[in-house]
Scaffold this motif. Structure first.
Motif, mmCIF file in Angstrom:
data_model
loop_
_atom_site.group_PDB
_atom_site.id
_atom_site.type_symbol
_atom_site.label_atom_id
_atom_site.label_comp_id
_atom_site.label_asym_id
_atom_site.label_seq_id
_atom_site.Cartn_x
_atom_site.Cartn_y
_atom_site.Cartn_z
ATOM 1 N N VAL A 67 0.839 -1.136 0.169
ATOM 2 C CA VAL A 67 0.014 -0.047 0.113
ATOM 3 C C VAL A 67 0.821 1.131 -0.109
ATOM 4 O O VAL A 67 0.723 2.120 -0.764
ATOM 5 C CB VAL A 67 -0.926 -0.113 1.165
ATOM 6 N N LEU A 70 2.030 1.776 -3.625
ATOM 7 C CA LEU A 70 0.894 2.369 -4.419
ATOM 8 C C LEU A 70 0.606 3.742 -3.924
ATOM 9 O O LEU A 70 0.424 4.431 -4.889
ATOM 10 C CB LEU A 70 -0.542 1.487 -4.162
ATOM 11 N N MET A 71 0.751 3.993 -2.638
ATOM 12 C CA MET A 71 0.402 5.463 -2.483
ATOM 13 C C MET A 71 1.683 6.461 -2.981
ATOM 14 O O MET A 71 1.241 7.590 -3.504
ATOM 15 C CB MET A 71 0.400 5.727 -0.793
ATOM 16 N N THR A 74 0.996 6.599 -6.710
ATOM 17 C CA THR A 74 -0.043 7.761 -6.770
ATOM 18 C C THR A 74 0.118 9.183 -6.753
ATOM 19 O O THR A 74 -0.087 9.965 -7.621
ATOM 20 C CB THR A 74 -1.301 7.060 -5.996
ATOM 21 N N ILE A 99 -4.307 11.498 -2.220
ATOM 22 C CA ILE A 99 -4.389 10.415 -1.008
ATOM 23 C C ILE A 99 -5.885 10.124 -0.716
ATOM 24 O O ILE A 99 -6.216 8.935 -0.456
ATOM 25 C CB ILE A 99 -3.815 10.983 0.374
ATOM 26 N N LEU A 102 -7.264 7.821 -3.243
ATOM 27 C CA LEU A 102 -7.159 6.226 -2.978
ATOM 28 C C LEU A 102 -8.339 5.748 -2.480
ATOM 29 O O LEU A 102 -8.835 4.677 -2.401
ATOM 30 C CB LEU A 102 -5.992 6.012 -2.625
ATOM 31 N N ASP A 105 -10.995 5.117 -4.714
ATOM 32 C CA ASP A 105 -10.920 4.201 -5.753
ATOM 33 C C ASP A 105 -10.587 2.958 -5.177
ATOM 34 O O ASP A 105 -11.088 2.014 -5.821
ATOM 35 C CB ASP A 105 -9.961 4.965 -6.685
ATOM 36 N N ARG A 106 -9.955 2.712 -4.107
ATOM 37 C CA ARG A 106 -9.418 1.462 -3.674
ATOM 38 C C ARG A 106 -9.998 1.364 -1.957
ATOM 39 O O ARG A 106 -9.049 1.110 -1.279
ATOM 40 C CB ARG A 106 -8.009 1.442 -3.495
ATOM 41 N N MET A 110 -7.545 0.316 1.184
ATOM 42 C CA MET A 110 -7.046 1.227 2.018
ATOM 43 C C MET A 110 -7.752 1.214 3.383
ATOM 44 O O MET A 110 -6.968 1.455 4.506
ATOM 45 C CB MET A 110 -7.487 2.504 1.425
#
Length: 210
Positions: A67, A70-71, A74, A99, A102, A105-106, A110
């Motif tokens: 994660v 990914l952060m 992004t 942030i 995310l 979208d996820r 998250m």
């Protein structure tokens, strides 16, 4: 056939590790944490199961690293997208929107990540987390903070709190309201970053704090 050089081996290891991180984020986002096994992750990544324990001490560490990666990616993409800018206020707005985006979208991924941080294992410090921290700290510096070592942890805490508020089961906060609060705190105009459709909550965005 000559043996591979140390640099080639290092690049192969890096790619294998990144495939594991990418597969973890995908699978946990699709199935949830408990329903995702380490074998599933290895299969999705196309790597040997034993490589996971070579790179990561456990599943929770693997997830947090995934994660954080990914952060980081992004956030980096948001800060560097066209038109590129060095304006600190615009960059901070992009960071907030990245942030919060995310969380939108996820959500499963998250929510699982935040729940893991609050458990006994706590906050995992890894290379992915360090890269994310460097980007956020640099953003605070570009914004003009006179004390980034204090202001960066505060920004991180505010963003984490906003993500939790967006994802709180049964009582989520509207993302636009959270964005408005963060933007007001940092004196950012609503039009900066990637403003959501519909305008600011209440129709009129309050004047930035001086």
């Amino acid at each position: 056939m000559s043996p591979r050089s140390a640099s080639v081996n290092e690049e192969l290891r890096r790619r294998s590790r990144e495939r594991l991180l990418h597969a973890t984020a995908e699978l946990v986002g699709e199935r949830g944490y408990e329903a995702t096994t380490l074998g599933d992750i290895a299969d999705r990544a196309g790597t040997a199961r034993g490589l996971i324990s070579y790179y990561f001490p456990g599943k929770r560490h693997l997830l947090q690293s995934a994660v954080h990666r990914l952060m980081h990616l992004t956030l980096e993409a948001a800060l560097e997208r066209e038109p590129r800018t060095e304006d600190g206020r615009e960059r901070l707005a992009r960071a907030v929107d990245a942030i919060l985006g995310l969380a939108r979208d996820r959500p499963r991924l998250m929510r699982t990540h935040m729940a893991g941080i609050l458990q006994a294992e706590g906050f995992v410090r890894c290379s992915e987390q360090q890269r994310l921290a460097e980007l956020l700290r640099e953003t605070v510096v570009r914004y003009g903070s006179p004390d980034p070592d204090t202001d960066y942890p505060l920004l991180r805490a505010l963003l984490m709190g906003a993500v939790v508020a967006v994802l709180l089961p049964g009582a989520p906060m509207p993302m636009a309201r959270l964005r408005a609060e963060l933007f007001q705190r940092y004196g950012l105009d609503w039009e900066l970053g990637v403003p959501p459709d519909g305008g600011p909550p209440g129709g009129t965005f309050p004047s930035p704090r001086q």
